[in-house]
Design a protein around this motif. Structure first.
Motif, PDB file in Angstrom:
ATOM      1  N   HIS A  12      -0.906  -4.857   5.363  1.00  0.00           N
ATOM      2  CA  HIS A  12      -2.273  -4.813   5.898  1.00  0.00           C
ATOM      3  C   HIS A  12      -3.319  -5.117   4.834  1.00  0.00           C
ATOM      4  O   HIS A  12      -4.498  -5.060   5.099  1.00  0.00           O
ATOM      5  CB  HIS A  12      -2.536  -3.456   6.573  1.00  0.00           C
ATOM      6  CG  HIS A  12      -2.340  -2.295   5.653  1.00  0.00           C
ATOM      7  ND1 HIS A  12      -1.159  -1.616   5.559  1.00  0.00           N
ATOM      8  CD2 HIS A  12      -3.181  -1.718   4.773  1.00  0.00           C
ATOM      9  CE1 HIS A  12      -1.272  -0.651   4.661  1.00  0.00           C
ATOM     10  NE2 HIS A  12      -2.489  -0.686   4.159  1.00  0.00           N
ATOM     11  N   GLU A  13      -2.885  -5.416   3.615  1.00  0.00           N
ATOM     12  CA  GLU A  13      -3.850  -5.747   2.555  1.00  0.00           C
ATOM     13  C   GLU A  13      -3.611  -7.205   2.158  1.00  0.00           C
ATOM     14  O   GLU A  13      -2.596  -7.520   1.539  1.00  0.00           O
ATOM     15  CB  GLU A  13      -3.650  -4.808   1.359  1.00  0.00           C
ATOM     16  CG  GLU A  13      -3.819  -3.340   1.749  1.00  0.00           C
ATOM     17  CD  GLU A  13      -3.632  -2.364   0.581  1.00  0.00           C
ATOM     18  OE1 GLU A  13      -3.362  -2.819  -0.541  1.00  0.00           O
ATOM     19  OE2 GLU A  13      -3.754  -1.157   0.813  1.00  0.00           O
ATOM     20  N   SER A  45       0.561   3.572   1.938  1.00  0.00           N
ATOM     21  CA  SER A  45       0.869   3.900   3.330  1.00  0.00           C
ATOM     22  C   SER A  45       1.976   2.995   3.892  1.00  0.00           C
ATOM     23  O   SER A  45       2.613   3.343   4.876  1.00  0.00           O
ATOM     24  CB  SER A  45      -0.387   3.878   4.211  1.00  0.00           C
ATOM     25  OG  SER A  45      -0.945   2.607   4.234  1.00  0.00           O
ATOM     26  N   ASP A 105      -8.575  -2.368   1.651  1.00  0.00           N
ATOM     27  CA  ASP A 105      -8.190  -1.015   2.042  1.00  0.00           C
ATOM     28  C   ASP A 105      -8.483   0.045   0.991  1.00  0.00           C
ATOM     29  O   ASP A 105      -9.358   0.889   1.173  1.00  0.00           O
ATOM     30  CB  ASP A 105      -6.693  -0.984   2.415  1.00  0.00           C
ATOM     31  CG  ASP A 105      -6.218   0.411   2.812  1.00  0.00           C
ATOM     32  OD1 ASP A 105      -7.039   1.329   2.905  1.00  0.00           O
ATOM     33  OD2 ASP A 105      -5.012   0.589   3.044  1.00  0.00           O
ATOM     34  N   CYS A 132       0.846  -1.191   0.000  1.00  0.00           N
ATOM     35  CA  CYS A 132       0.000   0.000   0.000  1.00  0.00           C
ATOM     36  C   CYS A 132       0.885   1.246   0.000  1.00  0.00           C
ATOM     37  O   CYS A 132       2.012   1.212   0.518  1.00  0.00           O
ATOM     38  CB  CYS A 132      -0.847  -0.010   1.269  1.00  0.00           C
ATOM     39  SG  CYS A 132      -1.957   1.389   1.407  1.00  0.00           S
TER      40      CYS A 132
HETATM   41 ZN   LIG Z   1      -3.359   0.076   2.507  1.00  0.00          ZN
END
Ligand SMILES: [Zn+2]
Ligand SMILES: [Zn+2]
Length: 398
Positions: A60-61, A40, A171, A38
């Motif tokens: 986190h994805e 981020s 996300d 991502c």
């Molecule tokens: Zn993300």
């Protein structure tokens, strides 16, 4: 198992780490079939978010198959194919019950919460693979991951749909969607989206879904602008034109009804030039000022009087030269915040399954887990036309 670990600024490695196990009754263990990098994650890669420790597992994805569940799980079972919302929310606190999932009171452990409470007054929900500031949970750029509150965070998907058509529901699609939804769009509205990375692309798609008449994408990377143009957006290259003048021109002199800052704290392309931008970068480097609000300032300046500035781009600390005068004088409304992912996962999945929308067009690179560290560098430097990288692991549907 193998996992992508953080080992310092711009030092990602694939290493062998212990397999996760069930810690709490509401946990599930997921065998990951695909995962993404991502924008981020680049804030961690570049060392802008404090609280990372060497060996922390990134990501986190992710999505995959449930291989174990705690005795408290009721809605997920071994064998389910699911994607997992990237924020961790309990589903039962006051905030979760009011669908303010990213404000969940129960998932950030006490140690992390103290830091956030000191910085922000109150701590929000934890995130997978996003530093000890956000709970210190291991991420999903790995063969396996522990999913706390699995009943709340997992969304089941049918067996036939390919991973890449679903993965971005973890996300970036909900984030772009919430950003556009926060603009309270009316038919005929003009929306300017600053930053045409994955979240920007999702915001463009969502603005059209929600009835915007004209969407204008601002960026300086040719691949991203082309992708935005393919979606039907009018594109503005901020290195080649005067963004404010162009936005006025495209909105009959009024300014866009809504401006979305999908750039956030690491602004450079989007008019990140000139004296103020150079000063911001110098201050950020010596930690006097954490964030570079170049796109945010421009969005406020561009927005029509009485319009909305929506900020899905990530900010972490303090900014200066915030144009509060312009906000007040023009009567602007600001909408911001971490996405309430769990609000959007299922409804957007339904739209994907119905064939109304597809987020997978932003994926430009498909690699293996072992290739992810190199892909971080490529993504960060925006090389090879890279907009979004996913890693496909064994068992991914293609
Ligand atoms: Zn993300
Ligand atoms: Zn909660």
């Amino acid at each position: 198992m193998k996992a992508v670990t953080w080992n310092g600024k711009r030092d990602m490695r694939v290493e062998s780490v212990p397999d996760p196990s069930i810690v709490n009754p509401h946990d599930a263990i997921l065998r990951v079939t695909s995962t993404a990098i991502c924008g981020s994650d680049l804030h961690l890669y570049n060392g802008f978010i404090p609280g990372m420790r060497p060996g922390d597992v990134m990501g986190h994805e992710f999505m995959g198959e449930i291989v174990a569940v705690g005795r408290g799980c009721e809605r997920v079972a071994v064998g389910d194919r699911v994607f997992v919302m990237c924020g961790i929310s309990c589903g039962r606190c006051w905030f979760c019950k009011n669908t303010l999932f990213s404000a969940c009171d129960n998932t950030t452990p006490a140690g992390s919460a103290v830091v956030l409470e000191t910085m922000y007054g109150h701590a929000g929900a934890a995130l997978f693979g996003y530093s000890h500031l956000y709970g210190g949970y291991a991420g999903g750029q790995a063969e396996y991951v522990r999913v706390p509150f699995a009943d709340t965070g997992c969304v089941k998907v049918p067996p036939e749909i390919p991973d890449e058509r679903v993965l971005l529901l973890t996300d970036v699609f909900p984030t772009g969607y919430q950003a556009a939804e926060s603009c309270n769009l009316q038919r005929g509205d003009t929306v300017a989206v600053f930053g045409a990375g994955p979240v920007g692309q999702m915001a463009i798609q969502s603005a059209f879904m929600l009835g915007a008449d004209k969407v204008i994408a601002i960026d300086s990377v040719a691949t991203r602008l082309q992708m935005a143009a393919d979606q039907g957006a009018i594109v503005v290259d901020d290195q080649k034109s005067d963004v404010l003048a162009r936005l006025d021109e495209l909105s009959g002199g009024r300014g866009p009804d809504a401006c979305i800052d999908a750039v956030g704290m690491e602004a450079h392309g989007t008019s990140g030039t000139g004296v103020i931008a150079a000063l911001d970068r110098a201050k950020q480097a010596i930690k006097l000022q954490l964030d570079r609000p170049v796109a945010l300032r421009l969005a406020i300046q561009a927005c029509r009087k009485g319009g909305t500035v929506s900020v899905p781009g990530v900010y972490g600390g303090f900014i200066d030269k915030f144009p509060m005068g312009a906000m007040f004088e023009k009567g602007l409304r600001i909408a911001t915040g971490q996405t309430h992912f769990h609000r959007y996962g299922r409804p957007l999945l339904d739209r994907v399954l119905a064939g109304d929308v597809d987020a997978s067009f932003v994926i430009t690179h498909r690699v293996s887990l072992d290739q992810l560290p190199a892909a971080y560098a490529m993504f960060d430097e925006k090389r090879d036309g890279c907009v979004k990288v996913i890693a496909l692991l064994p068992g991914a549907r293609t």
